[in-house]
Design a protein around this motif. Structure first.
Motif, PDB file in Angstrom:
ATOM      1  N   ALA A 198       5.778   3.230   0.328  1.00 33.74           N
ATOM      2  CA  ALA A 198       5.164   2.760  -0.949  1.00 33.74           C
ATOM      3  C   ALA A 198       3.653   2.847  -0.581  1.00 33.74           C
ATOM      4  O   ALA A 198       2.864   3.344  -1.335  1.00 33.74           O
ATOM      5  N   LEU A 199       3.108   2.298   0.445  1.00 32.91           N
ATOM      6  CA  LEU A 199       1.764   2.477   0.809  1.00 32.91           C
ATOM      7  C   LEU A 199       1.270   3.865   1.103  1.00 32.91           C
ATOM      8  O   LEU A 199      -0.013   4.289   0.543  1.00 32.91           O
ATOM      9  N   ALA A 200       2.038   4.709   1.676  1.00 34.81           N
ATOM     10  CA  ALA A 200       1.790   6.239   1.883  1.00 34.81           C
ATOM     11  C   ALA A 200       1.719   7.016   0.609  1.00 34.81           C
ATOM     12  O   ALA A 200       0.971   7.728   0.596  1.00 34.81           O
ATOM     13  N   VAL A 201       2.792   6.572  -0.268  1.00 35.03           N
ATOM     14  CA  VAL A 201       2.867   7.356  -1.516  1.00 35.03           C
ATOM     15  C   VAL A 201       1.600   7.133  -2.327  1.00 35.03           C
ATOM     16  O   VAL A 201       0.800   7.834  -3.042  1.00 35.03           O
ATOM     17  N   THR A 202       1.096   5.813  -2.326  1.00 32.87           N
ATOM     18  CA  THR A 202      -0.081   5.278  -3.139  1.00 32.87           C
ATOM     19  C   THR A 202      -1.330   6.124  -2.692  1.00 32.87           C
ATOM     20  O   THR A 202      -2.192   6.467  -3.394  1.00 32.87           O
TER      21      THR A 202
END
Length: 423
Positions: free
Chosen positions: A205-209
């Motif tokens: 989720a952090l990487a996608v954001t």
């Protein structure tokens, strides 16, 4: 697949998905960030909520264990003295090397700007305090309030005083308190284990954001981070060779031959503990008595993280540079001391746990945001190889040094007993 591999794969997949959305479907970026952003932030908050009780309990139990080991004999006391010197040296080297490397090869400007924009909600702690206010703040009037406000330096100072005072009380209440804090430590480790288990979701989720906001800029920044922090660890590790030659009085070629099989095991396992049998065999081949290596190496594996203070401080200084935080000499000195203490307390922990638990207090001491650590922990698999290799080669160098010093010192009754048992 190991958990660290799953986390790294989640990071790669998240960066790929986010970059693809940014390049080919920019209209979906806002919705993706709205969904993935809170998930990543919630996971990071869950990780941060365990840091305070974990750090305090680790420091108390770690210092108590160190004091107990120092009382077990002259060999153990000499080993602990050398280990502490190595860890202080490690942190000081990072304070010198990391700014130097960042000046020689700075983060690409575009990547820095893009990542700061992607993590806009993680503002630094504020302007640098004057020296007088900084020193006064180290000794708070209310340690509970200081801990609640993220005053890690004050908490660590209190934990240090508490642990040393604990060593001076009667054995029965001392054992009771150590058991109490050991239970807190073990409970926090179980909680963190649960949080790390769902880390692939949080990291994805952090990487996608981040990638959805920055495109491919995040990839270049992470590669630059890996090279910078790993380089600090490699330089510190190389000092094991002069320590072995000068302190252990051994030829360079002989030390290289003895260290080679240990480094091979360390590279494949990424575990100092798994490398212990190879270290015992190699130290024996290099002429260290079993009575000495059998005492020093287990202590070194349990206490010494030669690359820990250096690479942990390097991470925090890197984040400070990333966010443009001015680091004063006083705060850098304080962060250096915190790096030594948290590394001493976080020994024998899994890499993802020790990464957050050891670096978060350093980051807060420098006044930099902690949130980027949730992204950086995903690439820790690669620097961790250099961490482990540096740790084991320094374990061998310390063992040789303690053995050589012991050959010149009178044998104590405890050492004589160990020698008799080994014979």
């Amino acid at each position: 697949m190991s958990q660290s591999s799953r986390i790294l794969l989640s990071l790669i997949l998240g960066l790929a998905v986010g970059a693809a959305l940014a390049g080919w479907a920019p209209g979906a970026v806002a919705l993706t960030v709205e969904i993935a952003g809170p998930i990543g932030t919630a996971w990071l908050n869950a990780l941060q909520m365990t840091v305070l009780p974990l750090v305090f309990s680790l420091l108390v139990t770690g210092i108590a264990a160190t004091a107990e080991a120092a009382r077990s004999g002259a060999v153990a006391a000499r080993a602990i003295g050398v280990i502490l010197c190595v860890m202080v040296f490690s942190a000081v080297m990072a304070a010198i090397l990391t700014p130097l490397f960042l000046n020689l090869a700075p983060m690409p400007a575009a990547s820095g700007v893009a990542l700061r924009a992607a993590l806009a909600g993680t503002a630094p702690a504020g302007p640098v305090q004057p020296l007088g206010e900084f020193l006064v703040g180290m000794v708070p009037s209310n340690v509970v309030a200081a801990a609640a406000n993220g005053g890690f330096l004050s908490l660590i100072l209190f934990a240090l005083v508490f642990a040393f005072a604990l060593a001076r009380i009667a054995p029965e209440p001392r054992a009771l308190l150590i058991t109490f804090f050991s239970a807190i430590r073990d409970t926090m480790l179980v909680v963190i284990g649960w949080i790390i288990w769902i880390a692939p979701i949080g990291v994805f989720a952090l990487a996608v954001t981040v990638a959805a906001k920055t495109g491919t800029a995040a990839v270049g920044a992470l590669l630059h981070y890996i090279v910078t922090v790993s380089s600090v660890g490699v330089v510190v590790s190389l000092f094991a060779f002069p320590i072995a030659i000068l302190g252990g009085r051994i030829a360079l070629t002989r030390f290289v031959r003895g260290a080679a099989p240990v480094l091979a095991v360390a590279m494949s396992t990424q575990s100092s503990l798994a490398s212990l049998p190879a270290m015992l065999r190699s130290s024996e081949d290099m002429g260290v008595p079993v009575a000495t290596s059998g005492v020093v190496l287990p202590i070194a594996v349990a206490m010494l993280r030669a690359t820990g203070p250096a690479m942990n401080l390097a991470v925090a200084v890197y984040v400070a540079n990333w966010f443009g935080v001015e680091v004063s000499f006083a705060t850098l000195c304080a962060a250096t001391a915190v790096a030594v203490l948290t590394s001493l307390g976080s020994v024998s922990l899994p890499g993802q746990i020790s990464f957050i638990g050891a670096i978060a207090p350093i980051a807060v001491t420098l006044g930099v945001p902690v949130a980027p650590l949730g992204l950086l922990v995903a690439v820790e698999t690669i620097p961790d190889i250099f961490r482990t290799m540096g740790n084991v080669v320094m374990d061998l160098a310390v063992t040789l040094t303690v053995s050589a010093r012991g050959a010149l010192a009178p044998m104590s009754s405890a050492d004589a007993l160990l020698q008799d048992r080994a014979g």
